[in-house]
Design a protein around this motif. Structure first.
Motif, PDB file in Angstrom:
ATOM      1  N   SER A   1     -63.815 -32.934 -46.271  1.00 27.29           N
ATOM      2  CA  SER A   1     -65.361 -32.706 -45.798  1.00 27.29           C
ATOM      3  C   SER A   1     -66.274 -33.744 -46.543  1.00 27.29           C
ATOM      4  CB  SER A   1     -65.474 -31.510 -45.732  1.00 27.29           C
ATOM      5  OG  SER A   1     -64.782 -30.592 -45.161  1.00 27.29           O
ATOM      6  N   GLN A   2     -65.942 -33.775 -47.664  1.00 27.15           N
ATOM      7  CA  GLN A   2     -66.717 -34.815 -48.659  1.00 27.15           C
ATOM      8  C   GLN A   2     -66.721 -36.177 -48.110  1.00 27.15           C
ATOM      9  OE1 GLN A   2     -68.715 -33.506 -51.068  1.00 27.15           O
ATOM     10  NE2 GLN A   2     -69.537 -35.678 -51.600  1.00 27.15           N
TER      11      GLN A   2
ATOM     12  N   TYR B   1     -63.848 -48.614 -40.294  1.00 29.16           N
ATOM     13  CA  TYR B   1     -64.544 -47.561 -40.756  1.00 29.16           C
ATOM     14  C   TYR B   1     -64.852 -46.588 -39.506  1.00 29.16           C
ATOM     15  CZ  TYR B   1     -68.079 -45.012 -43.043  1.00 29.16           C
ATOM     16  OH  TYR B   1     -68.879 -43.940 -43.724  1.00 29.16           O
ATOM     17  N   ALA B   2     -64.963 -46.811 -38.422  1.00 33.46           N
ATOM     18  CA  ALA B   2     -65.073 -45.709 -37.181  1.00 33.46           C
ATOM     19  C   ALA B   2     -63.940 -45.133 -37.127  1.00 33.46           C
ATOM     20  CB  ALA B   2     -65.715 -46.171 -35.830  1.00 33.46           C
ATOM     21  N   ASP B   3     -62.868 -45.652 -37.146  1.00 29.38           N
ATOM     22  CA  ASP B   3     -61.442 -45.057 -37.000  1.00 29.38           C
ATOM     23  C   ASP B   3     -61.296 -44.389 -38.234  1.00 29.38           C
ATOM     24  OD1 ASP B   3     -60.999 -46.519 -34.721  1.00 29.38           O
ATOM     25  OD2 ASP B   3     -59.816 -48.267 -35.657  1.00 29.38           O
ATOM     26  N   PHE B   4     -61.499 -44.381 -39.379  1.00 31.99           N
ATOM     27  CA  PHE B   4     -61.507 -43.570 -40.466  1.00 31.99           C
ATOM     28  C   PHE B   4     -62.282 -42.197 -40.246  1.00 31.99           C
ATOM     29  CE2 PHE B   4     -62.976 -42.463 -44.944  1.00 31.99           C
ATOM     30  CZ  PHE B   4     -61.829 -42.396 -45.548  1.00 31.99           C
ATOM     31  N   GLU B   5     -63.336 -42.364 -40.019  1.00 31.41           N
ATOM     32  CA  GLU B   5     -64.283 -41.251 -39.855  1.00 31.41           C
ATOM     33  C   GLU B   5     -63.559 -40.373 -38.800  1.00 31.41           C
ATOM     34  OE1 GLU B   5     -67.262 -40.412 -41.443  1.00 31.41           O
ATOM     35  OE2 GLU B   5     -66.739 -42.115 -42.796  1.00 31.41           O
ATOM     36  N   GLU B   6     -63.128 -40.769 -37.578  1.00 33.26           N
ATOM     37  CA  GLU B   6     -62.710 -40.233 -36.486  1.00 33.26           C
ATOM     38  C   GLU B   6     -61.366 -39.431 -36.941  1.00 33.26           C
ATOM     39  OE1 GLU B   6     -62.036 -42.284 -32.898  1.00 33.26           O
ATOM     40  OE2 GLU B   6     -64.168 -42.675 -32.762  1.00 33.26           O
ATOM     41  N   LYS B   7     -60.584 -40.138 -37.701  1.00 34.56           N
ATOM     42  CA  LYS B   7     -59.185 -39.472 -38.187  1.00 34.56           C
ATOM     43  C   LYS B   7     -59.593 -38.654 -39.490  1.00 34.56           C
ATOM     44  CE  LYS B   7     -55.722 -43.048 -37.326  1.00 34.56           C
ATOM     45  NZ  LYS B   7     -56.663 -43.835 -36.201  1.00 34.56           N
ATOM     46  N   LEU B   8     -60.728 -38.489 -40.148  1.00 34.17           N
ATOM     47  CA  LEU B   8     -61.161 -37.546 -41.198  1.00 34.17           C
ATOM     48  C   LEU B   8     -61.303 -36.332 -40.335  1.00 34.17           C
ATOM     49  CD1 LEU B   8     -63.414 -39.411 -43.511  1.00 34.17           C
ATOM     50  CD2 LEU B   8     -61.176 -38.255 -44.369  1.00 34.17           C
TER      51      LEU B   8
ATOM     52  N   LEU C   1     -60.493 -30.737 -38.339  1.00 34.28           N
ATOM     53  CA  LEU C   1     -60.150 -29.679 -37.504  1.00 34.28           C
ATOM     54  C   LEU C   1     -58.850 -29.106 -37.370  1.00 34.28           C
ATOM     55  CD1 LEU C   1     -62.220 -31.626 -34.506  1.00 34.28           C
ATOM     56  CD2 LEU C   1     -62.906 -29.543 -35.387  1.00 34.28           C
ATOM     57  N   LYS C   2     -57.871 -29.743 -37.848  1.00 38.00           N
ATOM     58  CA  LYS C   2     -56.384 -29.214 -37.869  1.00 38.00           C
ATOM     59  C   LYS C   2     -56.315 -28.239 -38.820  1.00 38.00           C
ATOM     60  CE  LYS C   2     -54.225 -33.235 -35.630  1.00 38.00           C
ATOM     61  NZ  LYS C   2     -53.223 -34.473 -35.854  1.00 38.00           N
TER      62      LYS C   2
END
Length: 395
Positions: free
Chosen positions: A140-141, A155-162, A167-168
């Motif tokens: 979350s941080q 970077y966008a991929d990284f945010e989406e995977k975070l 959510l899991k």
């Protein structure tokens, strides 16, 4: 004493005192400390996380119940670990350090997140271990920390995977760490992600809003989001877009509407018009959230006089509700449509004229001849009597 300390697993030691945790608490950075140790750290005027040295804008301490439970199990087993501990925890700690390290490249962190995602999908039994070592607050941080202004590519991929990993984890974890969004900079990050992210990012952030509402620990945060002009405008735009992304938007509005204090803001920001548009756009789609949209519309119409006025004022409003009275595929939303029409038709001649003009009488007769519940049929009769009695009064 030293020999006893050597038998304490690394995970069970406070990073400050190096002693066994007695009351483990987690900071917004994802690091866990013994409460007495971190409170002393703060008492000396320190406003950083001792391990990461990050400045703490949110110094709240969240009890780490999962870790406490694991320590209790360890004690009951006579200071022996479960056979899976070393083979499970150690690799997870390695993954966590990769995400925390300032020396890890974006590519390294992206690969680490991919491994974590695969691990949760293929070995769900290891998810509790991720929670025990503080993955949820750490992720979350990372997600709501300082954003890359470019917000593209890896970077966008990284945010989406975070967000996907969060959510899991959330259904199994503690929600307090999400209260970091009450901090202005973190909420700004949330809004930037929602405004500039991909369709999948928008959908998952909507699901996160639903998760936030599901816990009493984050109700105050839900109220903050429900009053935020930018988010509500973004949601309104989302539900009027293509079908795939609008579904999640409807679920988010429904979640926000569960808090009565949010309803005035939803009406003021024009969400009634958005719900009407969604209902009309998905009228012919069997697998849609039109029923949920209608239930949400009923709540807004029933709780705010301005909600009734907005429904009547929209040229498509009463027509959209009338079309929800009887649906060929199912009766999802029929009761909410009837309740909404009863409320607006009782007070407004204009609403009654619009309902009759939109064919409500035919819809009601079809509903009464269908296999719907007795309760729905009773409300259909109530609306028929209301329309007839008001018609007689006006003649």
């Amino acid at each position: 004493m030293k020999e006893a300390q050597m038998t304490i697993p690394h995970l069970f030691r406070c990073p400050i005192s190096l002693d066994l945790f007695s009351d483990p608490v987690t900071l917004s950075t994802g690091q866990t400390y013994d409460r007495s140790s971190i409170e002393k750290w703060f008492a000396f005027g320190n406003l950083t996380c001792p391990v990461t040295m990050q400045k703490l804008h949110d110094p709240s301490l969240v009890p780490n119940h999962n870790l406490r439970h694991l320590i209790e199990q360890w004690r009951q087993m006579g200071h022996h670990l479960h056979p899976e501990y070393s083979t499970t925890i150690d690799p997870l700690l390695y993954l966590k350090r990769n995400l925390e390290s300032p020396h890890s490249t974006l590519q390294d962190k992206l690969q680490t997140l991919e491994k974590i995602g695969v691990l949760m999908d293929e070995t769900p039994s290891k998810t509790p271990f991720l929670l025990q070592i503080g993955f949820l607050p750490l992720l979350s941080q990372l997600l709501f920390g300082k954003l890359d202004p470019q917000f593209s590519g890896k970077y966008a991929d990284f945010e989406e995977k975070l967000l996907s990993c969060i959510l899991k984890l959330i259904p199994f974890g503690e929600f307090q760490c999400l209260n970091m969004l009450k901090e202005e900079s973190k909420l700004e990050s949330f809004l930037v992600l929602f405004e500039n992210g991909s369709g999948m990012m928008k959908q998952n952030l909507c699901r996160l809003v639903g998760a936030i509402l599901s816990s009493p620990e984050t109700r105050e945060l839900c109220a903050m989001i429900g009053r935020n002009h930018r988010f509500l405008q973004g949601i309104d735009h989302l539900i009027q877009q293509k079908f795939e992304t609008s579904e999640a938007g409807i679920e988010a509005i429904s979640a926000l509407c569960c808090l009565e204090s949010n309803r005035e803001s939803l009406v003021r920001e024009g969400l009634i018009n958005g719900l009407i548009t969604y209902i009309l756009n998905t009228e012919t789609k069997e697998r849609s959230s039109a029923g949920t949209a209608m239930t949400t519309l009923e709540q807004l119409v029933g709780s705010e006089r301005s909600g009734k006025e907005a429904l009547i004022k929209d040229p498509r409003g009463v027509k959209a509700v009338v079309k929800m009275v009887f649906r060929v595929s199912d009766h999802g939303g029929s009761e909410s449509a009837l309740n909404s029409l009863i409320m607006v038709c009782y007070e407004s001649l204009e609403a009654r004229e619009k309902a009759i003009g939109a064919g409500v009488l035919t819809q009601l007769l079809l509903l009464l001849q269908s296999q719907c519940s007795c309760r729905i049929k009773s409300k259909a009769r109530t609306l028929l009597k209301l329309l007839r009695s008001k018609w007689d009064e006006e003649q």
